[in-house]
Design an enzyme around this catalytic site. Structure first.
Site, short mmCIF file in Angstrom:
data_model
loop_
_atom_site.label_atom_id
_atom_site.label_comp_id
_atom_site.label_asym_id
_atom_site.label_seq_id
_atom_site.Cartn_x
_atom_site.Cartn_y
_atom_site.Cartn_z
N GLN A 1 14.76 8.11 44.16
CA GLN A 1 15.18 8.20 42.76
C GLN A 1 14.57 7.11 41.88
OE1 GLN A 1 16.61 10.73 41.53
NE2 GLN A 1 17.68 11.72 43.23
N LYS B 1 10.31 15.11 43.22
CA LYS B 1 11.15 14.51 42.19
C LYS B 1 10.30 13.78 41.15
CE LYS B 1 14.96 13.61 45.40
NZ LYS B 1 15.91 14.69 45.15
N CYS C 1 25.18 15.22 48.05
CA CYS C 1 24.75 14.73 49.37
C CYS C 1 25.12 13.26 49.55
CB CYS C 1 23.24 14.90 49.58
SG CYS C 1 22.71 16.59 49.49
N ASP D 1 14.92 3.52 50.41
CA ASP D 1 14.87 4.90 49.96
C ASP D 1 14.56 4.87 48.46
OD1 ASP D 1 15.42 7.35 48.85
OD2 ASP D 1 17.32 7.65 49.89
N HIS E 1 22.39 8.44 50.03
CA HIS E 1 22.25 9.88 50.19
C HIS E 1 22.38 10.19 51.69
CE1 HIS E 1 19.96 13.69 50.40
NE2 HIS E 1 20.27 13.84 49.13
N1 C6P Z 1 18.59 14.01 46.24
C1 C6P Z 1 19.84 15.14 44.51
O1 C6P Z 1 20.14 16.12 43.85
P1 C6P Z 1 14.50 15.11 49.82
O2 C6P Z 1 15.46 16.22 49.78
O3 C6P Z 1 14.08 14.77 51.23
O4 C6P Z 1 13.34 15.29 48.90
O5 C6P Z 1 15.25 13.83 49.23
C2 C6P Z 1 16.42 13.38 49.81
C3 C6P Z 1 16.99 12.26 49.01
C4 C6P Z 1 17.00 10.99 49.54
N2 C6P Z 1 17.47 9.94 48.87
C5 C6P Z 1 17.96 10.06 47.63
C6 C6P Z 1 18.46 8.85 46.91
C7 C6P Z 1 17.99 11.32 47.02
O6 C6P Z 1 18.48 11.45 45.79
C8 C6P Z 1 17.51 12.45 47.73
C9 C6P Z 1 17.59 13.83 47.16
C10 C6P Z 1 18.71 15.26 45.51
O7 C6P Z 1 20.39 14.05 44.37
C11 C6P Z 1 18.88 16.45 46.38
S1 C6P Z 1 20.32 16.36 47.39
#
Ligand code: C6P
Length: 418
Positions: free
Chosen positions: A201, A224, A366, A198, A121
């Site tokens: 997910q 999430k 993203c 990370d 991401h």
């Molecule tokens: N992905 C998606 O629709 P935040 O926004 O900081 O809570 O998470 C960022 C992020 C980081 N790593 C991974 C693997 C992610 O999937 C995400 C967030 C969302 O896929 C929003 S772009």
């Protein structure tokens, strides 16, 4: 588990959009919240609200207890050896940026190599690109194979030269690939590199044990995993947290400040400058309690049932025009289902699905470098969670059949709209 009753605990799922019952299939972007979480947040404001760690009065002590209690819940949830290793941040993005900024102050220097992967991401790419631009580090990307699995041989090759950090996603938000993080961490450590995971997910869907994962830092987001937005977690090994400087300075994180000198408090306070998101932490604690009602096995079984339903409908009705990305069903595959529909832009797919009440995400997710690698401008992604049903998966594919009708009429048939 009675999943229909679980669903009933999510008030938003009762609403309609465009006059149709909502089918929410964008949980990888953010999950919906059960009543228990909404109530915990409002209850905090109705009964406990005060600033933490400062007030010498009962209300502040109770707010502090609620905040620190949430930290302890998070520590138990991810099997952290100690709650002091749990740092509250806004989310995964902030967690990774904090690590990048901390490491930029003394650990990473010009020419040092950071290894990430092509399936990350943006939040696990751009912070490192910033260090490349402003601190002169070198950034490399491990590749993937045709099925969307990490190329471990490529990682091994890259680790033959000294590297300071390997940073990898546990589960891809596009491909659904579950990466062999332990194997990556072991290889990286053997080469003398630190490891950041990370887990944005993975934490919502499977047991994440930070000790078993083997990384040095783990980042995830509360929103999430049924929690509120604006709260997330950076877990870090205590020995490293003691060693690195903070990213942010301000109140709460200091022991003493004088004109010429400042002394920081111990972790986690050292990394939590300013008034934290207290209600968010309390809500995250409530989300953890809620998730604790299910075993990971039954959650995985439910999600697998939904995926199988989706795969069956694709095979039976869309095998000619839908292409699914990521590994086939198996232990290294998580819930997200990203696909392309031949001849139709994902934004058109999602608008028609929206008109049918079905919420999916369309775009780059993203993950620009991954889109480049896959050679696609964008994908449509359905990401179910514990509150979804097989009937909703059917609603998705019934709606997709309409998309096909609108955009891809059989040869000879009149085009929609004349
Ligand atoms: N992905 C998606 O629709 P935040 O926004 O900081 O809570 O998470 C960022 C992020 C980081 N790593 C991974 C693997 C992610 O999937 C995400 C967030 C969302 O896929 C929003 S772009």
């Amino acid at each position: 588990m009675d999943w229909a009753r679980v669903r009933a605990e999510f008030p938003i799922l009762d609403r309609t959009v465009h006059g149709k019952p909502l089918v929410y299939l964008d949980s990888a972007a953010t999950s919906q919240k059960p009543q228990a979480v909404v109530r915990a947040v409002s209850d905090y404001y109705e009964r406990l609200n005060a600033n933490v760690h400062r007030g010498a009065y009962q209300l502040s002590e109770e707010a502090t207890e609620a905040y620190e209690g949430a930290r302890e819940k998070v520590a138990r949830f991810v099997n952290a050896p100690d709650p002091s290793e749990v740092i509250f941040v806004r989310g995964t993005t902030e967690a990774i940026n904090v690590v990048a900024q901390c490491l930029a102050r003394g650990t990473l220097a010009k020419g040092d190599r950071v290894i990430t992967t092509v399936m990350e991401h943006h939040s696990n790419i751009v912070p490192w690109q910033l260090l490349r631009a402003y601190h002169g580090i070198e950034l490399e990307f491990v590749g993937i194979d045709e099925n969307g699995r990490l190329d471990l041989a490529d990682l091994d090759r890259r680790l033959q030269k000294p590297a300071k950090l390997v940073t990898v996603t546990h589960v891809s938000n596009v491909l659904g690939t579950v990466n062999p993080v332990r194997a990556v961490a072991d290889r990286a450590h053997a080469a003398g590199a630190l490891v950041l995971v990370d887990a944005a997910q993975s934490v919502p869907h499977r047991k994440v044990d930070v000790q078993a994962l083997g990384g040095d830092f783990v980042a995830f987001s509360g929103h999430k995993m049924l929690g509120p937005t604006g709260i997330g977690v950076l877990w870090g090994r205590r020995a490293i947290l003691d060693r690195i400087p903070p990213a942010l300075g301000g109140g709460e994180m200091i022991r003493e400040v004088h004109q010429e000198r400042v002394e920081f408090r111990e972790p986690p306070a050292k990394f939590e400058a300013g008034t934290p998101n207290i209600s968010g932490a309390v809500g995250l604690g409530a989300a953890i309690d809620y998730l604790g009602k299910f075993s990971w096995e039954e959650l995985a079984r439910h999600e697998a049932t939904l995926r199988q339903r989706a795969r069956r409908r694709i095979e039976q009705e869309f095998s000619d025009n839908v292409r699914v990305y990521g590994p086939p069903e198996g232990p290294d595959r998580e819930s997200v289902l990203s696909f392309s529909l031949a001849g139709v832009h994902p934004h058109d797919v999602s608008s028609i699905l929206d008109a049918e009440g079905v919420a999916v995400r369309a775009g780059q997710h993203c993950a620009g470098p991954l889109m480049d690698r896959l050679g696609v401008p964008a994908l449509t992604r359905a990401s179910p969670y514990l509150y979804n049903s097989e009937a909703e998966i059917d609603r998705l594919f019934d709606a997709l059949a309409k998309v096909v009708k609108v955009f891809a009429p059989p040869p000879g048939a009149p085009r929609a709209g004349g």
